[in-house]
Design a protein around this motif. Structure first.
Motif, PDB file in Angstrom:
ATOM      1  N   ASP A  90       0.841  -1.205   0.000  1.00  0.00           N
ATOM      2  CA  ASP A  90       0.000   0.000   0.000  1.00  0.00           C
ATOM      3  C   ASP A  90       0.873   1.252   0.000  1.00  0.00           C
ATOM      4  N   LEU A  91       1.968   1.177   0.757  1.00  0.00           N
ATOM      5  CA  LEU A  91       2.855   2.343   0.815  1.00  0.00           C
ATOM      6  C   LEU A  91       3.545   2.547  -0.531  1.00  0.00           C
ATOM      7  N   ALA A  92       3.849   1.439  -1.223  1.00  0.00           N
ATOM      8  CA  ALA A  92       4.478   1.556  -2.546  1.00  0.00           C
ATOM      9  C   ALA A  92       3.506   2.215  -3.530  1.00  0.00           C
ATOM     10  N   VAL A  93       2.209   1.858  -3.426  1.00  0.00           N
ATOM     11  CA  VAL A  93       1.195   2.486  -4.288  1.00  0.00           C
ATOM     12  C   VAL A  93       1.126   3.979  -3.988  1.00  0.00           C
ATOM     13  N   ALA A  94       1.139   4.317  -2.693  1.00  0.00           N
ATOM     14  CA  ALA A  94       1.072   5.729  -2.301  1.00  0.00           C
ATOM     15  C   ALA A  94       2.288   6.481  -2.838  1.00  0.00           C
ATOM     16  N   GLU A  95       3.440   5.815  -2.835  1.00  0.00           N
ATOM     17  CA  GLU A  95       4.657   6.456  -3.331  1.00  0.00           C
ATOM     18  C   GLU A  95       4.546   6.711  -4.834  1.00  0.00           C
ATOM     19  N   SER A  96       3.991   5.738  -5.567  1.00  0.00           N
ATOM     20  CA  SER A  96       3.854   5.936  -7.018  1.00  0.00           C
ATOM     21  C   SER A  96       2.816   7.028  -7.290  1.00  0.00           C
ATOM     22  N   ALA A  97       1.797   7.112  -6.430  1.00  0.00           N
ATOM     23  CA  ALA A  97       0.793   8.172  -6.586  1.00  0.00           C
ATOM     24  C   ALA A  97       1.442   9.532  -6.369  1.00  0.00           C
ATOM     25  N   ARG A  98       2.322   9.584  -5.374  1.00  0.00           N
ATOM     26  CA  ARG A  98       2.989  10.859  -5.070  1.00  0.00           C
ATOM     27  C   ARG A  98       3.804  11.330  -6.274  1.00  0.00           C
ATOM     28  N   ALA A  99       4.557  10.392  -6.866  1.00  0.00           N
ATOM     29  CA  ALA A  99       5.387  10.748  -8.021  1.00  0.00           C
ATOM     30  C   ALA A  99       4.489  11.185  -9.179  1.00  0.00           C
ATOM     31  N   ALA A 100       3.396  10.460  -9.394  1.00  0.00           N
ATOM     32  CA  ALA A 100       2.496  10.793 -10.513  1.00  0.00           C
ATOM     33  C   ALA A 100       1.843  12.157 -10.298  1.00  0.00           C
ATOM     34  N   ALA A 101       1.337  12.392  -9.093  1.00  0.00           N
ATOM     35  CA  ALA A 101       0.626  13.652  -8.825  1.00  0.00           C
ATOM     36  C   ALA A 101       1.562  14.848  -8.934  1.00  0.00           C
ATOM     37  N   ALA A 102       2.812  14.642  -8.526  1.00  0.00           N
ATOM     38  CA  ALA A 102       3.771  15.757  -8.557  1.00  0.00           C
ATOM     39  C   ALA A 102       3.997  16.237  -9.991  1.00  0.00           C
ATOM     40  N   GLY A 103       3.738  15.362 -10.974  1.00  0.00           N
ATOM     41  CA  GLY A 103       3.953  15.738 -12.376  1.00  0.00           C
ATOM     42  C   GLY A 103       2.834  16.594 -12.952  1.00  0.00           C
ATOM     43  N   ALA A 104       1.774  16.832 -12.200  1.00  0.00           N
ATOM     44  CA  ALA A 104       0.636  17.598 -12.744  1.00  0.00           C
ATOM     45  C   ALA A 104       0.835  19.087 -12.497  1.00  0.00           C
ATOM     46  N   ASN A 105       0.808  19.840 -13.592  1.00  0.00           N
ATOM     47  CA  ASN A 105       0.968  21.298 -13.462  1.00  0.00           C
ATOM     48  C   ASN A 105      -0.312  22.064 -13.727  1.00  0.00           C
ATOM     49  N   SER A 106      -1.393  21.351 -13.982  1.00  0.00           N
ATOM     50  CA  SER A 106      -2.689  22.004 -14.164  1.00  0.00           C
ATOM     51  C   SER A 106      -3.754  21.002 -13.728  1.00  0.00           C
ATOM     52  N   LEU A 107      -4.971  21.499 -13.556  1.00  0.00           N
ATOM     53  CA  LEU A 107      -6.061  20.597 -13.168  1.00  0.00           C
ATOM     54  C   LEU A 107      -6.337  19.581 -14.267  1.00  0.00           C
ATOM     55  N   ALA A 108      -6.230  20.029 -15.525  1.00  0.00           N
ATOM     56  CA  ALA A 108      -6.478  19.106 -16.641  1.00  0.00           C
ATOM     57  C   ALA A 108      -5.447  17.981 -16.624  1.00  0.00           C
ATOM     58  N   GLU A 109      -4.173  18.334 -16.345  1.00  0.00           N
ATOM     59  CA  GLU A 109      -3.134  17.297 -16.286  1.00  0.00           C
ATOM     60  C   GLU A 109      -3.386  16.355 -15.111  1.00  0.00           C
TER      61      GLU A 109
END
Ligand code: URA
Length: 295
Positions: A90-109
């Motif tokens: 679960d923590l690994a999933v959360a870590e991948s979510a963190r990396a993915a979310a950090a890449g968003a620079n707009s709401l659409a992204e």
């Protein structure tokens, strides 16, 4: 129905007739179509039924049990790492979510990245639509609820079912609508059978919620219900204790902490209509905070 005592206590606390009118409108719009007394009153002197309501039975006035003055340093809620009780996966999933979310620079992204996110398949696979947000992303007020239900899943928008309609009416009573607030949830897919999202599901989606708030950068945050308050304030305190108190929400991508107010969830108010007066008090706090911040 609503108690005559609570109506008169609340009305008596207003110096301004417009506030009293707004409260009556709020009661009406919340479905309170008759005022009844808290205790039955015997018009015929029936044994055991008081001719007048007993003074001791009068409910407490509509003030929070432990008020936190808006100006005394509010409790801070800085986003920290997820609970250690979760499994490594679960923590690994959360870590991948963190990396993915950090890449968003707009709401659409952010919406697009979330759409492709495979970390909560138990939800995503069974949902009809992802429910991202509704309202005005430029608004100063952002509300965060729990999770979509059947209507939200069908329409792909948050808070469009019965409890959403009550929330709209409650916010309407203080002059807010979906052009002046933005609304989302801490869970973006409907949990099957309307079960509560699990801790692991919430932790997996938390980085997206955090990034969502960072991108909108509202001036005031309202946490609708216990799940949202727990997820964003890092506390397990009950919503009865949290509601009506100002907190500060912060995260690394925000320049400054955001004043944050937990309130009861409208689904709870539908089950416990007597709690609407607490929510009315909370909404008045929200209204005056908005007025201070925005004007
Ligand atoms: N309840 C929520 O918390 N969110 C919704 O979108 C609908 C109902």
């Amino acid at each position: 129905m609503i108690s005559t005592d609570s109506v008169s206590d609340n009305l008596a606390s207003f110096s301004d007739a417009n506030q009293a009118i707004a409260l009556l409108k709020f009661y009406l719009e919340s479905g309170a179509d008759a005022a009844v007394e808290d205790l039955p009153r015997s018009r015929f002197g029936v044994a055991g039924v008081p001719a007048e309501p007993a003074a001791a039975a009068k409910p407490a006035p509509a003030v929070p049990a432990t008020p936190v003055p808006a100006r005394s340093a509010p409790p801070r809620a800085t986003v920290t790492s997820p609970a250690a009780v979760l499994a490594a996966g679960d923590l690994a999933v959360a870590e991948s979510a963190r990396a993915a979310a950090a890449g968003a620079n707009s709401l659409a992204e952010l919406q697009e990245i979330l759409r492709r996110f495979e970390g909560v398949e138990a939800l995503r696979a069974r949902a009809t639509n992802m429910v991202f947000a509704d309202g005005n992303p430029e608004a100063s007020v952002m509300l965060v609820g729990e999770a979509p239900g059947a209507d939200e899943d069908r329409l792909g928008k948050p808070f469009v079912g019965v409890s959403g309609q009550l929330l709209d009416r409650m916010l309407g009573a203080i002059g807010l609508d979906r052009t002046t607030f933005y609304i989302t949830n801490v869970c973006f897919w409907r949990p099957p059978g309307n079960r509560k999202p699990t801790e692991a599901e919430l932790v997996a989606q938390q980085p997206f919620v955090q990034r969502h708030i960072e991108l909108v950068k509202p001036k005031v945050l309202v946490l609708v219900g216990a799940a949202s308050a727990h997820a964003l304030l890092n506390t397990n305190d009950g919503i009865t204790r949290l509601r009506g108190r100002w907190f500060e929400y912060n995260s690394p991508g925000l320049g400054a902490p955001i004043p944050t107010l937990p309130i009861f969830h409208p689904a709870y108010l539908l089950r416990q209509p007597a709690q609407k007066r607490e929510t009315w008090a909370d909404l008045l706090k929200l209204k005056s905070r908005i007025a201070e911040i925005i004007h």
